[in-house]
Scaffold this motif. Structure first.
Motif, PDB file in Angstrom:
ATOM      1  N   TRP A   1       0.850  -1.192   0.000  1.00  0.00           N
ATOM      2  CA  TRP A   1       0.000   0.000   0.000  1.00  0.00           C
ATOM      3  C   TRP A   1       0.883   1.238   0.000  1.00  0.00           C
ATOM      4  CZ3 TRP A   1      -5.072  -0.701  -0.813  1.00  0.00           C
ATOM      5  CH2 TRP A   1      -5.567  -2.002  -0.627  1.00  0.00           C
ATOM      6  N   ILE A   2       0.586   2.148  -0.920  1.00  0.00           N
ATOM      7  CA  ILE A   2       1.407   3.345  -1.104  1.00  0.00           C
ATOM      8  C   ILE A   2       0.496   4.570  -1.071  1.00  0.00           C
ATOM      9  CG2 ILE A   2       3.130   4.460  -2.584  1.00  0.00           C
ATOM     10  CD1 ILE A   2       3.184   1.606  -4.048  1.00  0.00           C
ATOM     11  N   PRO A   3       0.644   5.468  -0.088  1.00  0.00           N
ATOM     12  CA  PRO A   3       1.575   5.387   1.040  1.00  0.00           C
ATOM     13  C   PRO A   3       1.140   4.329   2.044  1.00  0.00           C
ATOM     14  CG  PRO A   3       0.135   7.269   1.314  1.00  0.00           C
ATOM     15  CD  PRO A   3      -0.181   6.688  -0.047  1.00  0.00           C
ATOM     16  N   VAL A   4       2.032   3.974   2.948  1.00  0.00           N
ATOM     17  CA  VAL A   4       1.782   2.863   3.871  1.00  0.00           C
ATOM     18  C   VAL A   4       0.537   3.111   4.708  1.00  0.00           C
ATOM     19  CG1 VAL A   4       2.730   1.595   5.831  1.00  0.00           C
ATOM     20  CG2 VAL A   4       4.215   2.229   3.935  1.00  0.00           C
ATOM     21  N   ARG A   5       0.291   4.383   5.065  1.00  0.00           N
ATOM     22  CA  ARG A   5      -0.845   4.688   5.937  1.00  0.00           C
ATOM     23  C   ARG A   5      -2.186   4.324   5.312  1.00  0.00           C
ATOM     24  NH1 ARG A   5       0.848   9.805   4.018  1.00  0.00           N
ATOM     25  NH2 ARG A   5      -0.745  10.896   2.785  1.00  0.00           N
ATOM     26  N   SER A   6      -2.235   4.218   3.986  1.00  0.00           N
ATOM     27  CA  SER A   6      -3.506   3.911   3.344  1.00  0.00           C
ATOM     28  C   SER A   6      -3.975   2.493   3.657  1.00  0.00           C
ATOM     29  CB  SER A   6      -3.386   4.106   1.832  1.00  0.00           C
ATOM     30  OG  SER A   6      -2.473   3.186   1.263  1.00  0.00           O
ATOM     31  N   GLN A   7      -3.061   1.626   4.096  1.00  0.00           N
ATOM     32  CA  GLN A   7      -3.467   0.268   4.450  1.00  0.00           C
ATOM     33  C   GLN A   7      -4.424   0.282   5.631  1.00  0.00           C
ATOM     34  OE1 GLN A   7      -0.262  -2.491   5.044  1.00  0.00           O
ATOM     35  NE2 GLN A   7      -1.555  -4.079   5.891  1.00  0.00           N
ATOM     36  N   ASN A   8      -4.155   1.131   6.604  1.00  0.00           N
ATOM     37  CA  ASN A   8      -5.037   1.196   7.771  1.00  0.00           C
ATOM     38  C   ASN A   8      -6.434   1.643   7.382  1.00  0.00           C
ATOM     39  OD1 ASN A   8      -2.982   0.414   9.507  1.00  0.00           O
ATOM     40  ND2 ASN A   8      -2.303   2.521   9.837  1.00  0.00           N
ATOM     41  N   ARG A   9      -6.506   2.526   6.391  1.00  0.00           N
ATOM     42  CA  ARG A   9      -7.804   3.043   5.985  1.00  0.00           C
ATOM     43  C   ARG A   9      -8.672   1.949   5.372  1.00  0.00           C
ATOM     44  NH1 ARG A   9      -9.117   8.302   2.126  1.00  0.00           N
ATOM     45  NH2 ARG A   9     -11.364   8.222   2.434  1.00  0.00           N
ATOM     46  N   ILE A  10      -8.119   1.209   4.418  1.00  0.00           N
ATOM     47  CA  ILE A  10      -8.948   0.183   3.787  1.00  0.00           C
ATOM     48  C   ILE A  10      -9.192  -0.983   4.739  1.00  0.00           C
ATOM     49  CG2 ILE A  10      -7.046  -1.076   2.674  1.00  0.00           C
ATOM     50  CD1 ILE A  10      -9.046  -1.352   0.237  1.00  0.00           C
TER      51      ILE A  10
ATOM     52  N   ALA B   1       9.610   3.462  -6.232  1.00  0.00           N
ATOM     53  CA  ALA B   1       8.745   3.777  -5.090  1.00  0.00           C
ATOM     54  C   ALA B   1       7.539   4.618  -5.503  1.00  0.00           C
ATOM     55  CB  ALA B   1       9.545   4.527  -4.024  1.00  0.00           C
ATOM     56  N   TYR B   2       7.433   4.935  -6.792  1.00  0.00           N
ATOM     57  CA  TYR B   2       6.357   5.779  -7.329  1.00  0.00           C
ATOM     58  C   TYR B   2       6.343   7.158  -6.666  1.00  0.00           C
ATOM     59  CZ  TYR B   2       4.932   1.031  -8.537  1.00  0.00           C
ATOM     60  OH  TYR B   2       4.919  -0.270  -8.977  1.00  0.00           O
ATOM     61  N   GLU B   3       7.529   7.635  -6.283  1.00  0.00           N
ATOM     62  CA  GLU B   3       7.641   8.951  -5.653  1.00  0.00           C
ATOM     63  C   GLU B   3       8.177   9.933  -6.694  1.00  0.00           C
ATOM     64  OE1 GLU B   3      10.029   8.473  -2.167  1.00  0.00           O
ATOM     65  OE2 GLU B   3       8.587   7.151  -1.188  1.00  0.00           O
ATOM     66  N   PHE B   4       7.290  10.383  -7.556  1.00  0.00           N
ATOM     67  CA  PHE B   4       7.759  11.188  -8.684  1.00  0.00           C
ATOM     68  C   PHE B   4       7.970  12.657  -8.312  1.00  0.00           C
ATOM     69  CE2 PHE B   4       6.056   7.400 -10.672  1.00  0.00           C
ATOM     70  CZ  PHE B   4       7.135   7.057 -11.475  1.00  0.00           C
ATOM     71  N   ASN B   5       7.436  13.086  -7.194  1.00  0.00           N
ATOM     72  CA  ASN B   5       7.821  14.417  -6.713  1.00  0.00           C
ATOM     73  C   ASN B   5       9.288  14.404  -6.303  1.00  0.00           C
ATOM     74  OD1 ASN B   5       7.222  12.713  -4.523  1.00  0.00           O
ATOM     75  ND2 ASN B   5       6.659  14.415  -3.198  1.00  0.00           N
ATOM     76  N   ARG B   6       9.708  13.345  -5.644  1.00  0.00           N
ATOM     77  CA  ARG B   6      11.125  13.167  -5.299  1.00  0.00           C
ATOM     78  C   ARG B   6      11.955  13.024  -6.570  1.00  0.00           C
ATOM     79  NH1 ARG B   6      12.517   7.412  -2.623  1.00  0.00           N
ATOM     80  NH2 ARG B   6      14.695   7.198  -3.273  1.00  0.00           N
ATOM     81  N   TYR B   7      11.461  12.269  -7.521  1.00  0.00           N
ATOM     82  CA  TYR B   7      12.134  12.064  -8.812  1.00  0.00           C
ATOM     83  C   TYR B   7      12.329  13.394  -9.529  1.00  0.00           C
ATOM     84  CZ  TYR B   7      12.674   9.905 -13.526  1.00  0.00           C
ATOM     85  OH  TYR B   7      13.104   9.495 -14.765  1.00  0.00           O
TER      86      TYR B   7
END
Length: 986
Positions: free
Chosen positions: A530-539, A791-797
C-alpha cells in the motif's frame, strides 16, 4: 600573447558559441498536437509492445472513469500520474502495457438521460426499456470518444484503439459470469435489510455513491405510554420518551431500546404560570395533556438530559402567555435491567385500532444505546436503521416495508398512507402532518427545526437519502446468511408478511481454507503493498466494519442479476449448465439478451419456467468495475495474471479498490493487485475544493490550450500527490518557471553539442577532475531516480532531476566550463572531455525527463536525432560509464563547491556597488586551497586566487583579453589576446 590590441578585429567569429534551432520559447499548445499525430502515425504504443515482447511485464490496471462529461482536473491528475508510472516502467526496460477503460453503466449515465427526458416533460417509465437502454449506450459511447481524445491530449500513451468498456458484450458476459460464480459457491442471498436508498432516483446506493453534507433537521421528543412493566409495575402509565431527528420513522416504529448499563429516572412534568400573568394556561388541549405526566428518561450527571429535554420542550411550546415548563419532584431511579419485559403503546394506537399501531411495543436491550444525546431511550424502526434491524431481528421483529421507493408511505398504510415524501422538509417539520398528529395525540413533548448535523446525500442527484429495508441481493461478508424471499403480502392489519428464509443449502465458509470473504479480504490486504503505507489502515478499517455488499439496483441501465428464483421456495437456481447458457447469451447479445430472453430456452429441459421468476434488478456498478480485472488483465495476459498496480484517488478505498478486492477474493481467494497507490484530490490555489458555484474550477483543457500538457504533467510530478494538492494560476506559474529552466538546460546541451561525434569523445580515464565529479553526481542521481521511480515517488524524482539540472549543471558545471566551450580550440582535450560529458548528460537527462515531460523530451530528441520512425520513448534507462571507485573526487569537489559559494557571496557586494562589474575582474585570497591557483580561478570565474589567512576580494590589475574576456597576467593591455586565444586565432 599580443602586446597591443587589434582594435579593428572582431573575434566573435572565432568563438565556438552554442548553435541550435531548438527554441527557448516552447509553444507547447501548438506543438504538442503535431507530436501526438506523429506518435499515432508511428504507432508508438504497438511498436513498444513488439520491442518489449518477452520482457518482464508491468501491468497498471486502469480504474474506469464514468463516461459522462468532459474531464476535470482530478481526471487529468490521475491519468497523468498513471502515464508517468507506465512510461517510467517502460524506461526501465519492462513491457508496460496500458489499457484505458470506462465505466459505462450505472446511475450517473442513466440520470443524464432522465434529465433530458424531464427537460422535454417526458416520463422515463413510459419509454420502452430497450429504447431507454439504447439511449444510455449511445450517451456513454459519445463521452467515451470525447474523453478518449482529451486523455490522449494529455500525452497518455495506451491502447486507445482497444480500450475496455464495461458495456461491451464480452465485458457484460464476463461480469454476469463472475456474479454466477458467487451464486454457484453460495455467496449470494436475498434479504430485506435496510440499505441506503435514494427516493429521488428510486434505487439502492452503494456507500461510494454517497456524500455527506451539513443540513438542519427537525428534532422531536415523543412519549410512548408504558402499558406493562413486570419488574417495576409503578411504571405503568408513565411515558417513555425518545428523541429522534427522523420524525418520519415514527409511523414505522416497532420497539424501544434501552441500555442495560444505564440508570433511568422518572420525572413529573409540571406547567406553571409566571407571576402576574392571568391567561388560561390550558387553553391548548395538547398542552393540558402533558401537565402532571410522569416521564421516563436516562439519569445523567448534573441532570444534563433533563435540562436538555426542558430546553427542547420550551422550543415547541414557548411561554404561551407566561407558561413555562419545568420538572418537579424526582420520583425514582431504575436500572436498565429493570426495563426488561416493559411494553409500551404506539402514540397512534388509539387513533388506528386493529392495525399495525395497536401492537404493543417491547423494550429491547441495545448495546448501542448511550446517553451522549437524546433521552437514553431509542425508538426502533427495523425498516430504517442497521442497529434497529439487527436488534429487532434478534427478537423476531421483521421490517414492514411501509415507505415505498419514492419515499411515500404506501397507500394501505393506516397512518399517513399515500403521503410523503419523507425527505421533504415541510412534511417532517415541527408543524408538518407527523408532528401535528403526534401533538394532537398528546405524544409530542418537544420539537424544533434547528438540529444541525451531517447527513448522507446521493452524489448524483444531491438529494437526501434514507435507510430503507427493501428486498435486495447481498454478498455476505461473514459466511452463511439467512436468505429471504420478497413476498409483500399483507397480514390483514397493514403489516407485510415476514420475509421467509430460503430452503437452499447454506455455506458457512465459502473458501477452501475455511475463511469468510471478510477474512480473505483482510488477509489479502496484509499481502498487498500500500502506497503510502498509511492507506493500508484506511482500507483495513473499512473492510473490518463494512456490512454485507448490496449488489442489486432497481434501475434499467446495467448488467442484470441474471438469476432464476423458485417461486415457491425462494431458492435461486445455481445450475452450471444453465449459467453457461446465460453467459453464452450475453456474449452474443450483451445484457439486453436477458431482458428479451427466451427464458424457457435458457432454463433448458430440466426446469419449468412456470416455477421460476427471472430477476430483473441490475448489478451495482461497483460490481461491474470490480470485475474489470477479469476481462482486462486476465483475458489479455492469461488466467491467474494480476495487476502490478492499481492507482486511484483516496476515495477509492471505499470504491474501486474495495469492490475489486472483494470480487477477486470471492472468486479467486486473493486480491487482483500486487500494489495499490493512492493519491489525493486537486484543490484550488487556496486549498479549497473546486466548485462551479465558487468559480474556482481550474479546467485542465483550458490549461492545455494555453500552456500545453507538459506543464500539467510537470505540475503533477512535482506535487506531493499522496496528499491533496493545489493548482491555480500561481502554482502553474511556478511550474512554468521550472519547465523553462529544464528546457533551457536541454537547449544549452543541444547547442553545446553542435557537431559532436564519436571521434571527439574522450575516455573517462583521461578526463579532468571536474568532469569526473559531474559524472559521479550523475551516477548518484541515476540511483536516486531509479529508487524514486520504483517507489512511485515522482515528486522526489522530479525534484532530484530539476535540482541536478539547475544546481549541478546550469549554476555550476555549465557556468565554469563555458569559457572552455567557447574559447578553447576544438581539439583541446579539456573541451573534448567537456563535450563528451555533455553527450553523456544529454542521453541520460532526455531519458530521465521522458516520463514527465513526454512531449518536450520527444522534441529534444528529434532536435538532435531527427528520424522518420524514431522516438525517445523507445529508449531504455541510460547505461552510464564506469567510474573510478575513489570517492575522494566527490569529497574534494564538495569542498570546492562550498568554497565557491562563499567566494561568490563575498564578491556580490562589490558587484552591487559596481566596484567590480564581473567576477572576472576579482582577485581573491582564500585560507584553503583545495585546488591549484589556476584551477580555482577557473572554478570561481575570477582573475586570480591566492592563499592568505582570510578571504578577501579586490579588483584585479590584470588586463582583459579581447576574445575570452578573462583578466590574465599575460594580457598586456585591454583588448589584447591571452596566450590561449592567440593560439586558437592563429
Amino acid at each position: 600573447m599580443t602586446d597591443t590590441p587589434d582594435t579593428a578585429r572582431d573575434y566573435r567569429d572565432t568563438v565556438f558559441l552554442p548553435k541550435t534551432d531548438f527554441p527557448m520559447k516552447a509553444g507547447l499548445a501548438a506543438k504538442e498536437p503535431a507530436i501526438l499525430e506523429r506518435w499515432a502515425r508511428l504507432g508508438v504504443y504497438d511498436a513498444l509492445r513488439e520491442q518489449r515482447a518477452g520482457r518482464e511485464r508491468f501491468i497498471l490496471h486502469d480504474g474506469p472513469p464514468y463516461a459522462n462529461g468532459d474531464i476535470h482536473m482530478g481526471h487529468a491528475m490521475n491519468k497523468i500520474l498513471k502515464d508517468i508510472v507506465v512510461r517510467s516502467q517502460s524506461l526501465m526496460g519492462k513491457d508496460a502495457p496500458y489499457v484505458p477503460g470506462w465505466d459505462c453503466h450505472g446511475l450517473p449515465i442513466e440520470w443524464k438521460i432522465e434529465e433530458a427526458y424531464r427537460s422535454k416533460k417526458l416520463n422515463k417509465d413510459e419509454v420502452p426499456a430497450a429504447e431507454f437502454r439504447a439511449e444510455c449506450r449511445a450517451y456513454a459511447a459519445k463521452w467515451v470518444a470525447v474523453q478518449r481524445a482529451q486523455f490522449e491530449r494529455l500525452g497518455v500513451m495506451g491502447d486507445w484503439d482497444d480500450p475496455y468498456l464495461t458495456m461491451n458484450f464480452d465485458s457484460e458476459a464476463t461480469i454476469v459470469g463472475e456474479l454466477l460464480k458467487f451464486a454457484e459457491s453460495g455467496q449470494l442471498y436475498r434479504g430485506a435489510k435496510p440499505v441506503m436508498w435514494s427516493p429521488v432516483e428510486k434505487t439502492a446506493l452503494a456507500e461510494a455513491e454517497v456524500e455527506y453534507e451539513d443540513i438542519v433537521s427537525t428534532q422531536i421528543d415523543v412519549a410512548f405510554e408504558i402499558t406493562d412493566a413486570p419488574n417495576a409495575p409503578e411504571l405503568i402509565g408513565a411515558h417513555a420518551v425518545i428523541w429522534t431527528t427522523t420524525p418520519w420513522t415514527i409511523p414505522v416504529n416497532q420497539a424501544l431500546a434501552y441500555g442495560t448499563k444505564i440508570t433511568y429516572r422518572t420525572y413529573t412534568i409540571g406547567v406553571s404560570v409566571n407571576a402576574g400573568v392571568g391567561t388560561d394556561v390550558f387553553a391548548d388541549a395538547a398542552l393540558k395533556q402533558l401537565d402532571g405526566r410522569k416521564i421516563l428518561i436516562a439519569e445523567s450527571h448534573s441532570d444534563v438530559l433533563k435540562s436538555e429535554l426542558e430546553a427542547r420542550m420550551r422550543a415547541l411550546w414557548g411561554n404561551n402567555g407566561g407558561i413555562r415548563l419545568m420538572t418537579l419532584d424526582d420520583d425514582k431511579a431504575y436500572s436498565g435491567r429493570q426495563l426488561e419485559g416493559v411494553l409500551a403503546r404506539h402514540p397512534m394506537a388509539d387513533r388506528y385500532p386493529n392495525t399495525f399501531f395497536a401492537k404493543p411495543r417491547p423494550f429491547l436491550p441495545g448495546e448501542f444505546v448511550t446517553t451522549d444525546a437524546g433521552t437514553g431511550l431509542v425508538h426502533m424502526a427495523p425498516d430504517h436503521g442497521e442497529d434497529d434491524f439487527a436488534l429487532c431481528k434478534e427478537h423476531g421483529i421483521d421490517p414492514v416495508f411501509a415507505v415505498d421507493g419514492a419515499g411515500m408511505y404506501r397507500a394501505d398504510w393506516a397512518w399517513l398512507g399515500g403521503q410523503g415524501s419523507v425527505i421533504n422538509k415541510k412534511f417532517v417539520a415541527s408543524d408538518g402532518p407527523i408532528c401535528s398528529d403526534l401533538r394532537a395525540a398528546g405524544a409530542l413533548l418537544a420539537a424544533s427545526d434547528d438540529f444541525a448535523h451531517s447527513y448522507p446525500h446521493s452524489w448524483r442527484s444531491k438529494a437526501k437519502i434514507i435507510f430503507r429495508a427493501t428486498p435486495q441481493w447481498f454478498i455476505p461478508m461473514d459466511g452463511a446468511q439467512t436468505r429471504f424471499s420478497t413476498s409483500l403480502e399483507t397480514n390483514g392489519i397493514g403489516n407485510a408478511a415476514s420475509p421467509q428464509p430460503f430452503a437452499s443449502s447454506e455455506v458457512e465458509k465459502p473458501f477452501s481454507n475455511g475463511a469468510t470473504l471478510r477474512e480473505t479480504a483482510l488477509d489479502a490486504i496484509e499481502r498487498t503493498r500500500w502506497i503510502p503505507v498509511r492507506s493500508q489502515n484506511r482500507i483495513r478499517s473499512m473492510v473490518e466494519g463494512r456490512p454485507d455488499w448490496v449488489i442489486s439496483r432497481q434501475r434499467a441501465w446495467g448488467v442484470p442479476i441474471a438469476l432464476y428464483v423458485h417461486r415457491q421456495t425462494g431458492e435461486y437456481l445455481a445450475d452450471p449448465a444453465v449459467n453457461a447458457r446465460i453467459v453464452e447469451a450475453f456474449q452474443a447479445g450483451g445484457a439486453d439478451a436477458w431482458f428479451g430472453a427466451d427464458h424457457a430456452a435458457l432454463l433448458g429441459a430440466d426446469y419449468d419456467l412456470a416455477d421460476y421468476e427471472p430477476i430483473n434488478d441490475i448489478l451495482d456498478v461497483w460490481f461491474d468495475s470490480g470485475s474489470t480485472h477479469v476481462f482486462t488483465v486476465e483475458k489479455r495476459y492469461g488466467e491467474g495474471v494480476r495487476a502490478n498496480l492499481y492507482l486511484e484517488g483516496s476515495d477509492q478505498h471505499r470504491g474501486w479498490f474495495q469492490s475489486s478486492l472483494l470480487e477477486s477474493c470471492g472468486t479467486r481467494g486473493r486480491a487482483p493487485y500486487d500494489a495499490v497507490l493512492t493519491h489525493g484530490f486537486a484543490l484550488d490555489g487556496k486549498g479549497k475544493k473546486m466548485s462551479k458555484s465558487l468559480g474556482n474550477v481550474v479546467d485542465p483543457l483550458k490549461v492545455i490550450g494555453e500552456s500545453g500538457a507538459d506543464i500539467l504533467r510537470l505540475w503533477v510530478a512535482q506535487t506531493d500527490y499522496f496528499d491533496d494538492v493545489r493548482v491555480g494560476k500561481e502554482v502553474l506559474a511556478g511550474t512554468g518557471d521550472t519547465y523553462r529552466k529544464l528546457r533551457n538546460t536541454f537547449r544549452y546541451l543541444l547547442g553545446a553539442l553542435d557537431g559532436f561525434d564519436d571521434a571527439e569523445k574522450v575516455a573517462v580515464g583521461d578526463m579532468p577532475e571536474l568532469e569526473l565529479y559531474i559524472l559521479h553526481k550523475l551516477g548518484t542521481l541515476d540511483v536516486e531516480l531509479r529508487a524514486a521511480a520504483e517507489a512511485y515517488e515522482f515528486n522526489r524524482y522530479t525534484r532530484a532531476l530539476t535540482d541536478f539540472a539547475n544546481d549541478d549543471l546550469s549554476a555550476f558545471f555549465f557556468d565554469i566550463r563555458k569559457d572552455s566551450l567557447y574559447c578553447d580550440a576544438a581539439t583541446d582535450p579539456k573541451r573534448r572531455a567537456y563535450r563528451t560529458v555533455l553527450d553523456i548528460l544529454f542521453h541520460a537527462l532526455v531519458r530521465y525527463a521522458a516520463p514527465i515531460i513526454a512531449f518536450t523530451a520527444e522534441e529534444v530528441w528529434q532536435a538532435r536525432y531527427p528520424s522518420e520512425d524514431g522516438s525517445v520513448h523507445f529508449l531504455e534507462w541510460p547505461e552510464l560509464p564506469a567510474l573510478p571507485g575513489d570517492d575522494a573526487i566527490s569529497t574534494n569537489w564538495a569542498d570546492v563547491r562550498a568554497l565557491r559559494t562563499t567566494v561568490t557571496e563575498a564578491i556580490e557586494p562589490y558587484r552591487r556597488e559596481k566596484t567590480i562589474r564581473s567576477s572576472n575582474e576579482a582577485a581573491v585570497t582564500v585560507p584553503d586551497m583545495p585546488l591549484d591557483e589556476a584551477a580555482l580561478a577557473e572554478v570561481f570565474i575570477v582573475a586570480r586566487v591566492t592563499q592568505d589567512d582570510a578571504l578577501t576580494v579586490t579588483r584585479t590589475d590584470y588586463a582583459k583579453c579581447g576574445r575570452c574576456w578573462r583578466h590574465l597576467p599575460e594580457v598586456a593591455v585591454d583588448g589584447a589576446l591571452c596566450d590561449r586565444c592567440a593560439s586558437v586565432v592563429a
